[in-house]
Structure formats: structure tokens, C-alpha cells
Scaffold this motif. Structure first.
Motif, PDB file in Angstrom:
ATOM      1  N   GLN A   3      -1.302   6.893 -30.430  1.00  0.00           N
ATOM      2  CA  GLN A   3      -1.325   7.222 -29.003  1.00  0.00           C
ATOM      3  C   GLN A   3       0.084   7.170 -28.444  1.00  0.00           C
ATOM      4  N   LEU A   4       0.406   8.165 -27.649  1.00  0.00           N
ATOM      5  CA  LEU A   4       1.657   8.196 -26.904  1.00  0.00           C
ATOM      6  C   LEU A   4       1.300   8.315 -25.429  1.00  0.00           C
ATOM      7  N   VAL A   5       1.778   7.372 -24.632  1.00  0.00           N
ATOM      8  CA  VAL A   5       1.430   7.346 -23.211  1.00  0.00           C
ATOM      9  C   VAL A   5       2.711   7.379 -22.381  1.00  0.00           C
ATOM     10  N   GLU A   6       2.879   8.473 -21.644  1.00  0.00           N
ATOM     11  CA  GLU A   6       4.058   8.619 -20.794  1.00  0.00           C
ATOM     12  C   GLU A   6       3.805   8.013 -19.414  1.00  0.00           C
ATOM     13  N   SER A   7       4.873   7.584 -18.794  1.00  0.00           N
ATOM     14  CA  SER A   7       4.815   7.074 -17.420  1.00  0.00           C
ATOM     15  C   SER A   7       6.165   7.303 -16.763  1.00  0.00           C
ATOM     16  N   GLY A   8       6.176   7.161 -15.427  1.00  0.00           N
ATOM     17  CA  GLY A   8       7.438   7.221 -14.698  1.00  0.00           C
ATOM     18  C   GLY A   8       7.695   8.506 -13.955  1.00  0.00           C
ATOM     19  N   GLY A   9       6.810   9.478 -14.098  1.00  0.00           N
ATOM     20  CA  GLY A   9       7.002  10.725 -13.370  1.00  0.00           C
ATOM     21  C   GLY A   9       6.743  10.547 -11.885  1.00  0.00           C
ATOM     22  N   GLY A  10       7.058  11.588 -11.116  1.00  0.00           N
ATOM     23  CA  GLY A  10       6.821  11.529  -9.692  1.00  0.00           C
ATOM     24  C   GLY A  10       7.616  12.571  -8.947  1.00  0.00           C
ATOM     25  N   LEU A  11       7.665  12.393  -7.636  1.00  0.00           N
ATOM     26  CA  LEU A  11       8.394  13.304  -6.750  1.00  0.00           C
ATOM     27  C   LEU A  11       9.732  12.666  -6.382  1.00  0.00           C
ATOM     28  N   VAL A  12      10.797  13.436  -6.529  1.00  0.00           N
ATOM     29  CA  VAL A  12      12.130  12.927  -6.222  1.00  0.00           C
ATOM     30  C   VAL A  12      12.937  14.041  -5.570  1.00  0.00           C
ATOM     31  N   GLN A  13      13.845  13.662  -4.699  1.00  0.00           N
ATOM     32  CA  GLN A  13      14.699  14.654  -4.047  1.00  0.00           C
ATOM     33  C   GLN A  13      15.812  15.109  -4.992  1.00  0.00           C
ATOM     34  N   PRO A  14      16.326  16.304  -4.771  1.00  0.00           N
ATOM     35  CA  PRO A  14      17.470  16.753  -5.578  1.00  0.00           C
ATOM     36  C   PRO A  14      18.616  15.756  -5.518  1.00  0.00           C
TER      37      PRO A  14
END
Length: 119
Positions: A3-14
Motif C-alpha cells: 500500500q502507498l498512501v499519499e497525503s499533504g495535498g491541498g489548495l495553495v496560492q501561487p
């Protein structure tokens, strides 16, 4: 199973930063090369960065100097530090693990994490 579980994504300003993490289980992590890929809407999945078992890294040209891939074999994790983010970095980011044993390829993917760069 692996299993590979990604995290940490989201919305960020330029211009902002995000740190993605991928936690691996069910495998001997240090035996695998690890990579981050991304897929934007309507585009093919592309390699962003990879790190070999020995720790050698490589990056696609568009992220050189902005992104850094690293691995922690003790914690079975691979990370992608993303700085100076641009709207064109918006995509679903995927973690991949691979190794070759003889003529057999072992290849695993995570489910992906969304990164959106927008003001």
C-alpha cells in the motif's frame, strides 16, 4: 499487500509551498525506487521526480530548483517538498514504487492527492 498512501495535498496560492508524503507498507521499502508523478486534467501522467534506492535523484525540468524529493527508509516514507508553486503545477500527484528482480517488474501506485495552485 503493498500500500502507498499519499497525503499533504491541498489548495495553495501561487508562490506558496506544500509538502507531500507517501507512506509505504507491505514491502521492503529500501529495495524500491520511489517516484512522484502528476496528472493534470486532459493531460497524460508525467514523472515529476524520482529517487533511487541509493538516494540518487532526478527531476523533470519544469520543477528543477523548486521541488525536492527525499526518502526516509526508517519510516518507509518518500516526500516531495514543493516550493514556489505555480498554477501549472495543479494536478493529482501520485506516488510510485518500483523494482526489477531479474526480468520481473514490481510496480505499485498510490491513490493520488490533489494539489491546486490558485489565487
Amino acid at each position: 499487500q503493498v500500500q502507498l498512501v499519499e497525503s499533504g495535498g491541498g489548495l495553495v496560492q501561487p508562490g506558496g509551498s506544500l509538502r507531500l508524503s507517501c507512506a509505504a507498507s507491505g514491502m521492503i521499502f529500501s529495495f524500491y525506487g520511489m517516484g512522484w508523478y502528476r496528472q493534470a486534467p486532459g493531460k497524460q501522467r508525467e514523472l515529476v521526480a524520482f529517487i533511487t534506492r541509493a538516494g540518487t535523484t532526478n527531476y523533470t525540468d519544469s520543477v528543477k530548483g523548486r521541488f525536492t524529493i527525499s526518502r526516509d527508509n526508517a519510516k518507509n516514507t518518500v516526500s516531495l517538498q514543493m516550493n514556489s508553486l505555480k498554477p501549472e503545477d495543479t494536478a493529482v500527484y501520485y506516488c510510485r514504487a518500483w523494482r526489477r528482480v531479474g526480468s520481473v517488474d514490481y510496480n505499485y501506485w498510490g491513490q493520488g492527492t490533489q494539489v491546486t495552485v490558485s489565487s
